[in-house]
Design an enzyme around this catalytic site. Structure first.
Site, PDB file in Angstrom:
ATOM      1  N   ARG A 124     -10.580  -4.094   5.722  1.00  0.00           N
ATOM      2  CA  ARG A 124      -9.794  -2.685   5.114  1.00  0.00           C
ATOM      3  C   ARG A 124     -10.568  -1.667   5.509  1.00  0.00           C
ATOM      4  O   ARG A 124     -10.088  -0.995   4.945  1.00  0.00           O
ATOM      5  CB  ARG A 124      -9.782  -3.125   3.740  1.00  0.00           C
ATOM      6  CG  ARG A 124      -7.931  -2.942   3.774  1.00  0.00           C
ATOM      7  CD  ARG A 124      -8.193  -2.683   2.004  1.00  0.00           C
ATOM      8  NE  ARG A 124      -6.875  -2.304   1.510  1.00  0.00           N
ATOM      9  CZ  ARG A 124      -6.222  -1.928   0.492  1.00  0.00           C
ATOM     10  NH1 ARG A 124      -7.241  -1.837  -0.311  1.00  0.00           N
ATOM     11  NH2 ARG A 124      -5.105  -1.721   0.187  1.00  0.00           N
TER      12      ARG A 124
ATOM     13  N   LYS B 272      -8.876   0.031 -13.620  1.00  0.00           N
ATOM     14  CA  LYS B 272      -8.314  -1.536 -12.824  1.00  0.00           C
ATOM     15  C   LYS B 272      -9.751  -1.132 -11.798  1.00  0.00           C
ATOM     16  O   LYS B 272      -9.230  -0.445 -10.550  1.00  0.00           O
ATOM     17  CB  LYS B 272      -7.098  -1.259 -11.984  1.00  0.00           C
ATOM     18  CG  LYS B 272      -6.974  -2.027 -10.875  1.00  0.00           C
ATOM     19  CD  LYS B 272      -5.163  -2.212 -10.806  1.00  0.00           C
ATOM     20  CE  LYS B 272      -5.502  -2.982  -9.446  1.00  0.00           C
ATOM     21  NZ  LYS B 272      -3.679  -3.908  -9.341  1.00  0.00           N
TER      22      LYS B 272
ATOM     23  N   ASP C  23     -11.095  -2.180  -8.215  1.00  0.00           N
ATOM     24  CA  ASP C  23     -10.993  -3.345  -7.816  1.00  0.00           C
ATOM     25  C   ASP C  23     -12.303  -3.467  -6.296  1.00  0.00           C
ATOM     26  O   ASP C  23     -13.291  -2.677  -6.750  1.00  0.00           O
ATOM     27  CB  ASP C  23     -10.235  -2.852  -6.993  1.00  0.00           C
ATOM     28  CG  ASP C  23      -8.440  -3.125  -5.872  1.00  0.00           C
ATOM     29  OD1 ASP C  23      -9.834  -4.673  -6.392  1.00  0.00           O
ATOM     30  OD2 ASP C  23      -7.298  -3.162  -5.778  1.00  0.00           O
TER      31      ASP C  23
ATOM     32  N   ASP D  45      -2.742 -10.345  -5.964  1.00  0.00           N
ATOM     33  CA  ASP D  45      -1.930  -9.812  -5.010  1.00  0.00           C
ATOM     34  C   ASP D  45      -0.191 -10.535  -4.802  1.00  0.00           C
ATOM     35  O   ASP D  45       0.575  -9.359  -4.999  1.00  0.00           O
ATOM     36  CB  ASP D  45      -2.578  -9.489  -3.745  1.00  0.00           C
ATOM     37  CG  ASP D  45      -3.350  -8.397  -3.998  1.00  0.00           C
ATOM     38  OD1 ASP D  45      -3.700  -8.186  -5.531  1.00  0.00           O
ATOM     39  OD2 ASP D  45      -3.887  -7.738  -2.581  1.00  0.00           O
TER      40      ASP D  45
HETATM   41  C1  DGJ Z   1      -5.869  -4.874  -3.674  1.00  0.00           C
HETATM   42  C2  DGJ Z   1      -5.106  -4.925  -5.441  1.00  0.00           C
HETATM   43  O1  DGJ Z   1      -5.106  -6.221  -5.730  1.00  0.00           O
HETATM   44  C3  DGJ Z   1      -3.894  -4.226  -5.853  1.00  0.00           C
HETATM   45  O2  DGJ Z   1      -3.076  -4.681  -6.565  1.00  0.00           O
HETATM   46  C4  DGJ Z   1      -3.848  -2.585  -5.543  1.00  0.00           C
HETATM   47  O3  DGJ Z   1      -4.399  -2.261  -6.078  1.00  0.00           O
HETATM   48  C5  DGJ Z   1      -4.619  -2.376  -3.731  1.00  0.00           C
HETATM   49  N1  DGJ Z   1      -6.259  -2.949  -3.379  1.00  0.00           N
HETATM   50  C6  DGJ Z   1      -4.471  -0.814  -3.531  1.00  0.00           C
HETATM   51  O4  DGJ Z   1      -5.620  -0.446  -2.421  1.00  0.00           O
END
Ligand code: DGJ
Length: 737
Positions: A442, A475, A477, A547
């Site tokens: 990514r 959040k 990530d 996701d």
């Molecule tokens: C992956 C996450 O699981 C999504 O919910 C979102 O936050 C995206 N990344 C954003 O880049």
């Protein structure tokens, strides 16, 4: 370099002792240790060879029951030694061990023999510590045991100490090994991939070893560090099941091994693949905690024990709070609506719509920082993007507050895009091998969080962000796995420390953020459910399971998730239809009910919703708010599994006091006119009277408005004829009169 792991000590002190009795006892005559908690007894002893031998793990025994001194197993002809055949609590590799070792080391002189014998022990408030020592050299292993008085769940871990004046390389270190007697076992574990996490995989245990693991540097979507072994005919509701969950968010491994004499051992801890932790003279290595438990009530019993245990003993509590963590706020998240295209005006418009639905928390996802227009740039540059938010985040946060919600923000602190100021300034901060290509996923690289300067940077920017802005929630990530895990600052032989130090650094940052900002709540997300385990759950309030927000797929994912983890942490967004992944169209009511099985969120582009849609969501959010504690903290009964293409599925939760219950029912596709099955409810008080109230859908017209728990459990709940078709959903609540 080595930290003291106060978190582990805190974990052990979290257990409660029932009736003032010690949880652990030691009988000096037989040299037998015993731990009792809930419906479980766990017994091991020092055998006549001096090894620590497992004796019993299962249903609770009477206080008066005695075990004689442990006797090692005999040899099996000349091929399998007593050392191999005897189920040891923590076996070193040496002396002719042909099964999985708990610990394997190489000494500086090339010797690799390690035979651990009992040395001493201490009884603690909630368990005990047992010290083992190699028969020749001062290599010590302290085994830590604690048992929860209510669930009988054990927490086990080990501290390995090098008492030599030379280094020792630890090549393999388990947190614990568990042993089960010969029987026919079915192994349950959770597998998947991105957007396809939480598949409950079931297979018979056969001779040899079954490995579940992550070599990725983090927990992973592909397998989760949880297992459950059912004996014989055990099923969802009855029979004996032994289970375990490893509290580690780095590379991990669990092996399930049926040995040459048909006994089964489960060993889990750091993944030995590419492992090598150099312990200097006097240094110690603390393993993660491996939780283990037993239920006589099938897989349903396992998850009910685990759910309650997680809420009461694993999840972080607010500073000074004596009560268990509260159910999660209903959130709105902008990701599926706007992706990277966030703007002040756009987010404010979404916030207005979200507030009108009854949402509690507004979360702005990716795209607000650095030069982040898509996933090619910006990670690492944690300043607010001036074009998108000319006056910073304050106007948006103020607006969200004025609308009666609190504000949350997305971050991905461990990553960097090569196209970022941070990478241009510190290209050496990423995990890499000098002179080798750096593999991007990514378009991003992983910062080496084990480095003190990287750790300081990450903690620093997060602290600043939380100090300067009124943010209630992050959040967190993490969108790729490791490649080239080099750490060039350390001597060559020590670079593999990264597998341990990185994860401890992550935990350290999370703990420190919580200490400095006690009101901030956190979510663990890793491109969905790539970092969900009982290690990270000590530091975060919730997780993002996948996701994949398709409401039909989510039913199976949520079912799988529920075997190991509580619905309290399981965020579930309602998103748009047709769904982006499967192109499937479903009604808003179906989507809402699917998400209401966990911690509800809205992730759709609500700016485009019709008045009818907004009204439906508002009504169901209000209904959810009323029963949420029962759904996310009650006892869960999986009445009909959605797995294996099932036509129907249903779940039921009952709160602890047994005065409320919530039932969800889903139809995939009605076939050949088959009606939705009669649902015989579970877990109610048979003598109590419960009133039935529909949340969505109808029961048969003859259904009584009130009836006893016995009626709902024995006669059952019948659905109206109209409950048929494709992707249909219904929900009911029962309240004690
Ligand atoms: C992956 C996450 O699981 C999504 O919910 C979102 O936050 C995206 N990344 C954003 O880049």
């Amino acid at each position: 370099m080595l930290k003291t792991f106060s978190s582990v000590a805190a974990l052990f002190s979290a257990f409660v002792i029932a009736w003032g009795q010690p949880a652990a006892t030691f009988d000096p005559a037989s040299k037998v240790f015993r731990l009792d908690g809930g419906d479980v007894s766990y017994v091991f002893g020092v055998n006549s060879s001096g090894e620590l031998q497992q004796l019993y793990w299962g249903g609770r025994l009477a206080k008066t029951d005695q075990f004689p001194r442990a006797v090692p197993m005999g040899e099996w002809a000349s091929f399998d030694t007593p050392y191999t055949n005897t189920p040891q609590e923590y076996v070193g590799w040496g002396a002719g061990l042909f099964l999985e070792p708990a610990l394997k080391v190489t000494y500086a002189d090339g010797n690799r023999d390690l035979v651990l014998h009992y040395e001493s022990h201490t009884i603690t408030a909630d368990g005990l510590n047992v010290v083992l020592k190699d028969i020749k050299r001062p290599i010590y292993v302290t085994l830590h045991y604690a048992i929860d008085a209510e669930s009988g769940i054990l927490a086990r871990s080990a501290t390995i100490e090098n008492g030599l004046n030379q280094p020792v390389t630890v090549e393999q270190a388990a947190a614990a090994a568990w042993a089960l007697p010969p029987a026919h076992y079915t192994m349950n574990y959770l597998t998947g991939r991105w957007a396809g996490e939480w598949t409950l995989t079931q297979e018979a245990v056969h001779p040899g070893e079954r490995v579940i693991e992550s070599r990725r540097g983090s927990t992973g979507h592909q397998a989760n560090p949880w297992f459950a072994l059912q004996a014989g005919e055990a099923n969802e509701d009855q029979g004996e099941v032994w289970f375990g969950a490893l509290a580690w968010s780095g590379s991990w491994r669990i092996t399930v091994e049926q040995d040459q004499l048909d006994a089964v051992r489960i060993t889990g801890g750091f993944n030995p693949f590419d492992f090598g932790f150099v312990l200097h003279a006097g240094e110690r290595l603390q393993t993660p905690v491996f939780y283990g438990g037993y239920s006589a009530h099938g897989l349903g019993g396992v998850s009910r024990l685990l759910h309650r245990f997680e809420v009461e003993h694993v999840l972080p509590r607010r500073a000074g709070a004596n009560t268990v963590p509260k159910p999660r706020p209903v959130i709105y998240n902008s990701w599926e609506a706007t992706e990277f295209n966030v703007t002040e005006a756009g987010q404010m418009a979404l916030a207005e719509k979200a507030a009108a639905l009854g949402v509690d928390r507004f979360v702005m996802d990716d795209g607000w920082f650095g030069q982040r227009k898509d996933d090619h740039a910006g990670l690492g540059d944690w300043y607010v993007n001036q074009e998108k938010f000319p006056h910073g985040l304050k106007p948006l946060i103020d607006k969200v507050h004025a609308l009666g919600m609190d504000f949350g923000l997305w971050v991905e602190p461990e990553m960097v895009n090569p196209d970022s100021d941070l990478f241009r300034k510190h290209p050496d901060w990423v995990l890499h091998f000098v002179g080798r290509p750096e593999t991007q996923q990514r378009n991003q690289l992983v910062l080496n969080l084990a480095r003190p300067d990287v750790r300081a940077y990450v903690l620093g920017f997060l602290d600043k962000l939380l100090t300067e802005n009124d943010i209630a929630f992050l959040k967190w990530d993490y969108n790729r796995n490791w490649s080239e895990p080099g750490w060039e600052q350390l001597p060559a032989a020590e670079q593999k420390r990264v597998y341990v130090e990185y994860t401890h650094s992550l935990y350290g940052i999370l703990a420190e953020l919580r200490r400095r900002h006690p009101k901030v709540e956190l979510e663990s997300c890793s491109g969905g459910g790539g970092r969900v385990d009982l290690g990270i759950l000590k530091y975060v309030d919730e997780v993002w399971p996948s996701d994949n927000t398709d409401p039909f797929d989510r039913l199976t994912q949520q079912d799988g998730f529920s075997y190991a983890y509580t619905p309290q942490v399981m965020m579930a967004w309602v998103t748009d239809s047709p769904h982006w992944l499967n192109k499937r169209s479903t009604s808003l009511s179906y989507r809402m009910l699917s998400s209401m099985q966990g911690s509800l969120g809205i992730g759709a582009n609500i700016a485009k919703w019709s008045e009818d849609e907004a009204a439906t969501a508002k009504r169901l959010i209000a209904a959810y708010h009323q029963v949420q504690p029962t759904i996310v903290q009650g006892d869960l009964y999986r009445l009909i599994s959605p797995r294996n293409g099932s036509e129907f599925s249903a779940t039921q939760t009952v709160n602890r006091e047994k005065n409320q219950s919530v039932v969800f029912a889903f139809i995939h596709s009605t076939q050949e006119g088959r009606k939705f099955p009669l649902l015989k409810l579970k877990g109610l008080d048979p003598a109590a009277v419960y009133a039935l109230t529909p949340i969505e859908g109808k029961t048969r017209p003859e259904t009584p408005a009130t009836a006893s728990g016995a009626w709902w459990m024995n006669h059952g709940l019948e659905f109206d004829e109209s409950f048929a078709g494709d992707f249909q959903a219904a929900a009911f609540r029962l309240d004690r009169k």
